[in-house]
Design an enzyme around this catalytic site. Structure first.
Site, mmCIF file in Angstrom:
data_model
loop_
_atom_site.group_PDB
_atom_site.id
_atom_site.type_symbol
_atom_site.label_atom_id
_atom_site.label_comp_id
_atom_site.label_asym_id
_atom_site.label_seq_id
_atom_site.Cartn_x
_atom_site.Cartn_y
_atom_site.Cartn_z
ATOM 1 N N GLY A 1 0.828 -1.218 0.000
ATOM 2 C CA GLY A 1 0.000 0.000 0.000
ATOM 3 C C GLY A 1 0.851 1.252 0.000
ATOM 4 O O GLY A 1 0.664 2.155 0.818
ATOM 5 N N GLY B 1 -0.192 8.038 0.964
ATOM 6 C CA GLY B 1 -0.221 8.158 2.423
ATOM 7 C C GLY B 1 0.967 7.586 3.177
ATOM 8 O O GLY B 1 2.133 7.853 2.863
ATOM 9 N N ASN C 1 1.106 -2.556 5.435
ATOM 10 C CA ASN C 1 0.451 -1.260 5.596
ATOM 11 C C ASN C 1 -0.859 -1.139 4.818
ATOM 12 O O ASN C 1 -1.760 -0.414 5.238
ATOM 13 C CB ASN C 1 1.439 -0.173 5.133
ATOM 14 C CG ASN C 1 0.773 1.171 4.917
ATOM 15 O OD1 ASN C 1 0.433 1.862 5.885
ATOM 16 N ND2 ASN C 1 0.549 1.547 3.654
ATOM 17 N N SER D 1 -3.805 0.634 14.338
ATOM 18 C CA SER D 1 -4.524 1.911 14.465
ATOM 19 C C SER D 1 -4.962 2.084 15.909
ATOM 20 O O SER D 1 -5.071 1.105 16.660
ATOM 21 C CB SER D 1 -5.769 1.872 13.572
ATOM 22 O OG SER D 1 -6.611 2.979 13.821
ATOM 23 N N TYR E 1 -14.384 -1.693 10.832
ATOM 24 C CA TYR E 1 -12.997 -1.212 10.720
ATOM 25 C C TYR E 1 -12.252 -1.493 12.031
ATOM 26 O O TYR E 1 -11.125 -2.023 12.018
ATOM 27 C CB TYR E 1 -12.947 0.281 10.378
ATOM 28 C CG TYR E 1 -11.527 0.797 10.273
ATOM 29 C CD1 TYR E 1 -10.680 0.356 9.265
ATOM 30 C CD2 TYR E 1 -11.019 1.705 11.211
ATOM 31 C CE1 TYR E 1 -9.360 0.809 9.181
ATOM 32 C CE2 TYR E 1 -9.710 2.168 11.128
ATOM 33 C CZ TYR E 1 -8.882 1.708 10.109
ATOM 34 O OH TYR E 1 -7.579 2.145 10.029
ATOM 35 N N LYS F 1 -8.896 -3.907 12.747
ATOM 36 C CA LYS F 1 -7.633 -3.462 13.362
ATOM 37 C C LYS F 1 -7.395 -4.172 14.697
ATOM 38 O O LYS F 1 -6.244 -4.399 15.085
ATOM 39 C CB LYS F 1 -7.633 -1.935 13.503
ATOM 40 C CG LYS F 1 -7.504 -1.217 12.146
ATOM 41 C CD LYS F 1 -6.215 -1.584 11.403
ATOM 42 C CE LYS F 1 -6.058 -0.854 10.092
ATOM 43 N NZ LYS F 1 -4.803 -1.173 9.384
ATOM 44 N N GLY G 1 -3.189 7.426 15.290
ATOM 45 C CA GLY G 1 -4.479 8.116 15.350
ATOM 46 C C GLY G 1 -4.726 8.763 13.998
ATOM 47 O O GLY G 1 -4.374 8.186 12.960
ATOM 48 N N GLU H 1 -5.201 9.702 2.075
ATOM 49 C CA GLU H 1 -6.432 9.486 1.300
ATOM 50 C C GLU H 1 -7.447 8.660 2.097
ATOM 51 O O GLU H 1 -8.520 8.317 1.585
ATOM 52 C CB GLU H 1 -6.096 8.790 -0.027
ATOM 53 C CG GLU H 1 -5.293 9.688 -0.944
ATOM 54 C CD GLU H 1 -4.849 9.009 -2.236
ATOM 55 O OE1 GLU H 1 -5.384 7.948 -2.585
ATOM 56 O OE2 GLU H 1 -3.946 9.549 -2.888
HETATM 57 P P1 NDP Z 1 -4.309 5.762 1.957
HETATM 58 O O1 NDP Z 1 -5.692 5.571 1.426
HETATM 59 O O2 NDP Z 1 -3.628 7.042 1.665
HETATM 60 O O3 NDP Z 1 -3.372 4.545 1.463
HETATM 61 C C1 NDP Z 1 -3.850 3.229 1.461
HETATM 62 C C2 NDP Z 1 -2.899 2.354 0.666
HETATM 63 O O4 NDP Z 1 -3.402 0.993 0.712
HETATM 64 C C3 NDP Z 1 -2.820 2.752 -0.796
HETATM 65 O O5 NDP Z 1 -1.489 2.679 -1.247
HETATM 66 C C4 NDP Z 1 -3.667 1.709 -1.498
HETATM 67 O O6 NDP Z 1 -3.162 1.446 -2.801
HETATM 68 C C5 NDP Z 1 -3.464 0.477 -0.601
HETATM 69 N N1 NDP Z 1 -4.581 -0.448 -0.760
HETATM 70 C C6 NDP Z 1 -5.860 -0.282 -0.351
HETATM 71 N N2 NDP Z 1 -6.616 -1.312 -0.774
HETATM 72 C C7 NDP Z 1 -5.787 -2.140 -1.468
HETATM 73 C C8 NDP Z 1 -5.982 -3.350 -2.164
HETATM 74 N N3 NDP Z 1 -7.196 -3.946 -2.235
HETATM 75 N N4 NDP Z 1 -4.938 -3.932 -2.772
HETATM 76 C C9 NDP Z 1 -3.717 -3.347 -2.710
HETATM 77 N N5 NDP Z 1 -3.460 -2.210 -2.066
HETATM 78 C C10 NDP Z 1 -4.501 -1.598 -1.463
HETATM 79 O O7 NDP Z 1 -4.424 5.529 3.523
HETATM 80 P P2 NDP Z 1 -3.335 5.531 4.701
HETATM 81 O O8 NDP Z 1 -1.984 5.780 4.195
HETATM 82 O O9 NDP Z 1 -3.874 6.410 5.757
HETATM 83 O O10 NDP Z 1 -3.501 4.033 5.206
HETATM 84 C C11 NDP Z 1 -2.413 3.131 5.356
HETATM 85 C C12 NDP Z 1 -2.690 2.240 6.560
HETATM 86 O O11 NDP Z 1 -2.728 3.044 7.730
HETATM 87 C C13 NDP Z 1 -4.020 1.494 6.508
HETATM 88 O O12 NDP Z 1 -3.812 0.170 6.973
HETATM 89 C C14 NDP Z 1 -4.893 2.274 7.487
HETATM 90 O O13 NDP Z 1 -5.895 1.471 8.050
HETATM 91 C C15 NDP Z 1 -3.853 2.687 8.496
HETATM 92 N N6 NDP Z 1 -4.205 3.810 9.366
HETATM 93 C C16 NDP Z 1 -4.513 5.031 8.825
HETATM 94 C C17 NDP Z 1 -4.831 6.090 9.651
HETATM 95 C C18 NDP Z 1 -5.233 7.425 9.144
HETATM 96 O O14 NDP Z 1 -5.814 8.225 9.921
HETATM 97 N N7 NDP Z 1 -4.940 7.767 7.893
HETATM 98 C C19 NDP Z 1 -4.802 5.917 11.115
HETATM 99 C C20 NDP Z 1 -4.492 4.598 11.558
HETATM 100 C C21 NDP Z 1 -4.177 3.597 10.703
HETATM 101 P P3 NDP Z 1 -4.042 1.341 -4.140
HETATM 102 O O15 NDP Z 1 -5.293 2.132 -3.930
HETATM 103 O O16 NDP Z 1 -3.140 1.847 -5.221
HETATM 104 O O17 NDP Z 1 -4.305 -0.129 -4.261
HETATM 105 C C1 8X3 Z 2 -7.597 5.358 11.355
HETATM 106 C C2 8X3 Z 2 -7.854 6.213 12.529
HETATM 107 O O1 8X3 Z 2 -9.583 6.952 14.222
HETATM 108 O O2 8X3 Z 2 -10.271 6.897 11.899
HETATM 109 O O3 8X3 Z 2 -7.287 4.064 11.731
HETATM 110 O O4 8X3 Z 2 -9.997 4.881 13.141
HETATM 111 S S1 8X3 Z 2 -9.510 6.217 12.956
#
Ligand code: NDP
Ligand code: 8X3
Length: 247
Positions: free
Chosen positions: A9, A13, A82, A135, A148, A152, A179, A184
């Protein structure tokens, strides 16, 4: 010899920022995601990078991508699980079942598919490091986030269980638990390109680089040190639901 880190991923992000900071620290980088053009442009900007395109929910795509890895990219020293998402923000009885499937298939099953392929070579070498992106939602449950949060919480359980199962083989396993990070994530969750303006209004969220920094710290500790978990919140966030928002 340079170590190789695989970041799932990494088209956006936290994953994208993590690939960059680990490359800056001297790792060779494998990035994954579905969006091919992004994979290519991100990889081109890194000094030593290989891109794998697959939908992590499809284990046949995952298997095929790993089977196609060139020989000199096959040793993965650090795996950062990730790739993940939230889909929807409603009470459980109003959720779309398709959203449940997407979250469970990506956040739990996708993480397992990749780990199942990478862990055996770490076991053979008696070395390796797996860092799962969990998370605050893996520590607490909150309204409108049941599935969700459940995914997690599963990542937390899997992290603890992997640490036990891989303990005889000298493999480090840990998690980073963010957090609110502006990526995206909310655009995907709310299916609204303007979501970030609303979700992060009135406070300063974390940047993806804040999490990448912690992952890099975990990945660069001496061999005898395993960071089990790092919970990182914006200063304005007290727990999953309490925020100090201005206006
Ligand atoms: P983004 O949406 O910016 O990035 C998500 C990434 O995951 C992208 O690169 C996307 O790539 C990849 N992804 C999603 N679905 C698939 C799939 N089916 N197959 C392959 N790749 C996939 O989000 P974040 O960077 O915020 O999220 C990254 C991680 O951090 C996640 O696990 C999220 O749950 C976790 N997180 C995020 C928080 C936040 O507040 N942002 C807080 C806590 C945890 P593509 O679309 O090109 O496939
Ligand atoms: C992403 C953070 O608070 O939206 O894991 O669940 S929250």
């Amino acid at each position: 010899m340079k170590k190789t880190a695989l970041v799932t991923g990494a088209t956006s992000g936290i994953g994208k920022a993590t690939a960059k900071i680990l490359a800056d620290k001297g790792f060779r980088i494998i990035i994954t995601g579905r969006r091919k053009a992004r994979l290519q442009s991100i990889c081109q900007a890194l000094p030593d990078c290989y891109a794998m395109q697959f939908d992590i929910r499809d284990r046949h795509q995952v298997d095929a991508a790993f089977k196609a890895l060139p020989l000199d990219w096959q040793q993965i020293d650090v795996l950062i699980n990730n790739a993940g998402l939230a889909a929807g923000l409603e009470p459980l009885h109003e959720n779309l079942i398709d959203d449940w499937e997407q979250m469970i298939d990506t956040n739990i099953k996708g993480l397992l598919y990749v780990t199942k392929i990478v862990a055996p070579q770490m076991i053979n070498r008696q070395a390796g490091h797996i860092i799962n992106v969990s998370s605050i939602a893996g520590k607490e449950a909150y309204a409108k986030g049941a599935v969700y949060c459940a995914t997690k919480h599963a990542v937390e359980a899997l992290t603890k269980a992997m640490r036990i199962d891989f303990n005889p083989y000298n493999i480090k396993v840990g998690s980073v638990s963010p957090g609110a990070v502006e990526t995206e994530f909310s655009i995907v969750r709310l299916k609204d390109p303007e979501a970030n303006k609303k979700v992060y209004a009135g406070y300063t969220p974390l940047k993806p680089e804040d999490i990448a920094d912690a992952v890099a710290y975990m990945a660069t500790r001496p061999p005898h040190v395993n960071i089990a978990d790092i919970l990182i919140l914006p200063t304005a966030q007290a727990n999953a639901t309490v925020f100090n928002k201005k206006n």
